[in-house]
Design a protein around this motif. Structure first.
Motif, PDB file in Angstrom:
ATOM      1  N   SER A 252       0.783  -1.163   0.044  1.00 42.33           N
ATOM      2  CA  SER A 252      -0.043  -0.071  -0.134  1.00 42.33           C
ATOM      3  C   SER A 252       0.996   1.150   0.096  1.00 42.33           C
ATOM      4  N   GLY A 253       2.231   1.095   0.621  1.00 42.54           N
ATOM      5  CA  GLY A 253       2.857   2.268   0.508  1.00 42.54           C
ATOM      6  C   GLY A 253       3.522   2.661  -0.871  1.00 42.54           C
ATOM      7  N   THR A 254       3.771   1.670  -1.614  1.00 47.91           N
ATOM      8  CA  THR A 254       4.386   1.797  -2.654  1.00 47.91           C
ATOM      9  C   THR A 254       3.243   2.398  -3.751  1.00 47.91           C
ATOM     10  N   THR A 255       2.051   1.747  -3.645  1.00 47.46           N
ATOM     11  CA  THR A 255       0.974   2.485  -4.492  1.00 47.46           C
ATOM     12  C   THR A 255       0.740   3.943  -4.146  1.00 47.46           C
ATOM     13  N   ALA A 256       0.672   4.176  -2.921  1.00 46.16           N
ATOM     14  CA  ALA A 256       0.485   5.613  -2.547  1.00 46.16           C
ATOM     15  C   ALA A 256       1.674   6.528  -2.810  1.00 46.16           C
ATOM     16  N   ALA A 257       2.874   6.208  -2.748  1.00 50.10           N
ATOM     17  CA  ALA A 257       3.924   6.918  -3.227  1.00 50.10           C
ATOM     18  C   ALA A 257       3.853   7.220  -4.934  1.00 50.10           C
ATOM     19  N   LEU A 258       3.667   6.095  -5.586  1.00 49.21           N
ATOM     20  CA  LEU A 258       3.498   6.357  -7.099  1.00 49.21           C
ATOM     21  C   LEU A 258       2.680   7.576  -7.305  1.00 49.21           C
ATOM     22  N   LEU A 259       1.298   7.598  -6.716  1.00 48.23           N
ATOM     23  CA  LEU A 259       0.309   8.292  -6.867  1.00 48.23           C
ATOM     24  C   LEU A 259       0.572   9.861  -6.405  1.00 48.23           C
ATOM     25  N   THR A 260       1.497   9.848  -5.402  1.00 50.31           N
ATOM     26  CA  THR A 260       1.803  11.320  -4.927  1.00 50.31           C
ATOM     27  C   THR A 260       3.208  11.720  -5.088  1.00 50.31           C
ATOM     28  N   SER A 261       3.987  11.305  -5.892  1.00 42.08           N
ATOM     29  CA  SER A 261       5.229  11.544  -6.130  1.00 42.08           C
ATOM     30  C   SER A 261       5.512  12.834  -6.644  1.00 42.08           C
ATOM     31  N   PRO A 262       4.619  13.777  -7.595  1.00 42.58           N
ATOM     32  CA  PRO A 262       4.813  14.914  -8.174  1.00 42.58           C
ATOM     33  C   PRO A 262       4.795  15.909  -6.995  1.00 42.58           C
ATOM     34  N   PHE A 263       4.085  15.726  -5.861  1.00 45.06           N
ATOM     35  CA  PHE A 263       3.715  16.563  -4.726  1.00 45.06           C
ATOM     36  C   PHE A 263       4.914  16.398  -3.822  1.00 45.06           C
ATOM     37  N   ASP A 264       5.584  15.466  -3.804  1.00 47.00           N
ATOM     38  CA  ASP A 264       7.031  15.065  -2.921  1.00 47.00           C
ATOM     39  C   ASP A 264       8.045  15.936  -3.707  1.00 47.00           C
ATOM     40  N   VAL A 265       8.045  16.035  -5.082  1.00 43.89           N
ATOM     41  CA  VAL A 265       8.991  16.862  -5.806  1.00 43.89           C
ATOM     42  C   VAL A 265       8.673  18.369  -5.355  1.00 43.89           C
ATOM     43  N   MET A 266       7.412  18.701  -5.402  1.00 45.19           N
ATOM     44  CA  MET A 266       6.993  20.107  -5.324  1.00 45.19           C
ATOM     45  C   MET A 266       7.626  20.576  -3.914  1.00 45.19           C
ATOM     46  N   LYS A 267       7.269  19.644  -2.937  1.00 45.55           N
ATOM     47  CA  LYS A 267       7.599  19.861  -1.489  1.00 45.55           C
ATOM     48  C   LYS A 267       9.223  20.309  -1.414  1.00 45.55           C
ATOM     49  N   THR A 268      10.043  19.236  -1.818  1.00 42.62           N
ATOM     50  CA  THR A 268      11.552  19.494  -1.780  1.00 42.62           C
ATOM     51  C   THR A 268      11.914  20.629  -2.462  1.00 42.62           C
ATOM     52  N   ARG A 269      11.413  20.906  -3.831  1.00 43.52           N
ATOM     53  CA  ARG A 269      11.750  22.147  -4.544  1.00 43.52           C
ATOM     54  C   ARG A 269      11.512  23.311  -3.667  1.00 43.52           C
ATOM     55  N   ARG A 270      10.554  23.545  -3.261  1.00 44.80           N
ATOM     56  CA  ARG A 270       9.987  24.656  -2.320  1.00 44.80           C
ATOM     57  C   ARG A 270      10.961  24.930  -1.032  1.00 44.80           C
ATOM     58  N   GLN A 271      11.060  23.904  -0.324  1.00 51.07           N
ATOM     59  CA  GLN A 271      11.819  24.113   0.756  1.00 51.07           C
ATOM     60  C   GLN A 271      13.447  24.377   0.388  1.00 51.07           C
ATOM     61  N   ALA A 272      13.866  23.841  -0.574  1.00 45.79           N
ATOM     62  CA  ALA A 272      15.257  24.115  -1.121  1.00 45.79           C
ATOM     63  C   ALA A 272      15.459  25.304  -1.439  1.00 45.79           C
ATOM     64  N   VAL A 273      14.410  25.862  -2.448  1.00 47.01           N
ATOM     65  CA  VAL A 273      14.771  27.336  -2.956  1.00 47.01           C
ATOM     66  C   VAL A 273      14.306  28.187  -1.742  1.00 47.01           C
ATOM     67  N   ALA A 274      13.798  27.902  -0.788  1.00 47.38           N
ATOM     68  CA  ALA A 274      13.264  29.020   0.300  1.00 47.38           C
ATOM     69  C   ALA A 274      14.631  29.245   1.102  1.00 47.38           C
ATOM     70  N   MET A 275      15.641  28.552   0.981  1.00 45.83           N
ATOM     71  CA  MET A 275      16.866  28.662   1.727  1.00 45.83           C
ATOM     72  C   MET A 275      17.702  29.857   0.953  1.00 45.83           C
ATOM     73  N   HIS A 276      17.361  30.041  -0.197  1.00 43.70           N
ATOM     74  CA  HIS A 276      17.954  31.005  -1.130  1.00 43.70           C
ATOM     75  C   HIS A 276      17.187  32.402  -0.950  1.00 43.70           C
ATOM     76  N   GLY A 277      16.121  32.431  -0.316  1.00 45.39           N
ATOM     77  CA  GLY A 277      15.247  33.574  -0.224  1.00 45.39           C
ATOM     78  C   GLY A 277      14.544  33.866  -1.358  1.00 45.39           C
ATOM     79  N   HIS A 278      14.300  32.908  -2.307  1.00 34.95           N
ATOM     80  CA  HIS A 278      13.570  33.042  -3.452  1.00 34.95           C
ATOM     81  C   HIS A 278      12.054  32.751  -3.338  1.00 34.95           C
ATOM     82  N   SER A 279      11.241  33.629  -3.926  1.00 37.49           N
ATOM     83  CA  SER A 279       9.798  33.676  -3.471  1.00 37.49           C
ATOM     84  C   SER A 279       8.902  33.514  -4.692  1.00 37.49           C
ATOM     85  N   THR A 280       9.422  33.483  -5.902  1.00 35.52           N
ATOM     86  CA  THR A 280       8.565  33.639  -7.077  1.00 35.52           C
ATOM     87  C   THR A 280       7.974  32.155  -7.461  1.00 35.52           C
ATOM     88  N   LYS A 281       7.123  31.975  -7.629  1.00 34.28           N
ATOM     89  CA  LYS A 281       6.184  30.615  -8.217  1.00 34.28           C
ATOM     90  C   LYS A 281       6.092  29.805  -6.981  1.00 34.28           C
TER      91      LYS A 281
END
Length: 334
Positions: A252-281
């Motif tokens: 069940s974890g594998t199935t849920a991970a496949l379906l929600t992977s794009p939002f995991d990328v969004m979370k990682t990108r946003r938090q990484a960019v936050a450390m540069h003080g960048h706020s667009t998009k």
């Protein structure tokens, strides 16, 4: 042992084992999700095994994502045994080799201490919250078929909101390799967090919460609904016990991970960019559309292999320990 105390010990044990064994997959996943696309015309490729900038220029900096504010002459570099080298990882195994070569085997456990600080209390509280919602709070209010789904979503949304500031720190610890100018220790990350908090206000600490909730809330709902379904299916075949819990959790974890992977990328990108003080998009869906336009739809599944490789055993270990150890301790006392 009282049932509640047995469950508490079981959840803490499971989350500790999971955190220690799964941190390397988190590090690799974060690196894959935050490196820039393969083709960046504005960044010329330097000759092999050379520093990406002249010694008189600003230090080489690893670019956190394609949305990070550009620095003049910037290219992806890593400090490797006294030499600045180009860095680009092409997949799961290559990322592991690269991190081990550049930072040693301990580099795969970067942020493990923070992961324990975050993971053990949050996973413990999450499991206990879900168990209470599943067995006490929601059954009188909802049809039995949707109780696991709703219990998982409610438990995860509350715990993720509380733990978001620590998750921000952990993501930034894992996303950037070491360099002589920026050791990227917990102290340096905390210093950056304090600086940005003073500049942008306390709400900065919850940067990335929206995509985190977009990832974790559906994941938890799908995971627990699938887990209960698989466990009942095995029970109809006369199978039960911790091993069944492990297999049900992994599937069940594998199935849920496949379906929600794009939002995991969004979370990682946003938090990484936050450390540069960048706020667009910064909004979730505009950010997703920007990544699709500039990097392609497959960028939304960056790091999917280490994420699946982590989530399948992690879910199995966590629920196996929770049910197995919890029942064992409760039975021992009785």
């Amino acid at each position: 042992m009282e049932p509640f105390h047995a469950k508490l010990v079981a959840a803490a044990t499971g989350s500790t084992v999971t955190a220690l064994t799964m941190t390397p997959f988190d590090v690799v996943k974060t690196r894959l999700q935050t490196q820039p696309p393969a083709s960046q015309s504005m960044f010329p490729m330097p000759p092999p095994n050379t520093c990406c900038q002249p010694s008189t220029s600003i230090p080489c900096v690893r670019r956190m994502s394609s949305l990070a504010p550009p620095l003049e002459g910037e290219i992806v570099c890593v400090w490797d045994h006294g030499i600045m080298r180009r860095e680009r990882v092409t997949g799961f195994l290559d990322a592991i080799r690269h991190v081990m070569r550049a930072e040693g085997i301990l580099g795969l456990w970067k942020g493990a201490g923070t992961t324990l600080v975050i993971g053990v209390p949050s996973s413990t509280c999450y499991m206990l919250t879900y168990d209470h919602l599943l067995n006490v709070t929601l059954p009188p209010l909802l049809p039995p078929t949707i109780v696991p789904l709703c219990a998982g979503m409610l438990a995860r949304s509350s715990i993720s909101s509380i733990m978001s500031p620590l998750e921000l720190i952990r993501t930034n610890l894992q996303s950037t390799p070491l360099s002589p100018d920026n050791p990227h220790t917990l102290r340096s990350v905390l210093t950056s967090v304090r600086g940005f908090t003073r500049a942008h206000g306390p709400s900065y600490l919850w940067r990335g919460l929206a995509p985190t909730l977009w990832r974790d809330v559906p994941f938890s709902g799908l995971y627990w609904a699938g887990y209960e379904m698989w466990k009942k299916a095995f029970a109809r075949q006369g199978l039960s016990g911790p091993q069944v819990a492990f297999v049900s959790g992994a599937i069940s974890g594998t199935t849920a991970a496949l379906l929600t992977s794009p939002f995991d990328v969004m979370k990682t990108r946003r938090q990484a960019v936050a450390m540069h003080g960048h706020s667009t998009k910064s909004a979730t869906f505009p950010l997703m559309l920007h990544i699709i336009r500039t990097e392609g739809v497959f960028a939304l599944y960056a790091g999917i292999m280490p994420r699946i490789a982590k989530i399948a055993p992690a879910c199995g270990i966590m629920i196996g320990c929770f049910e197995g150890i919890g029942k064992f301790l409760a039975k021992e006392e009785s």
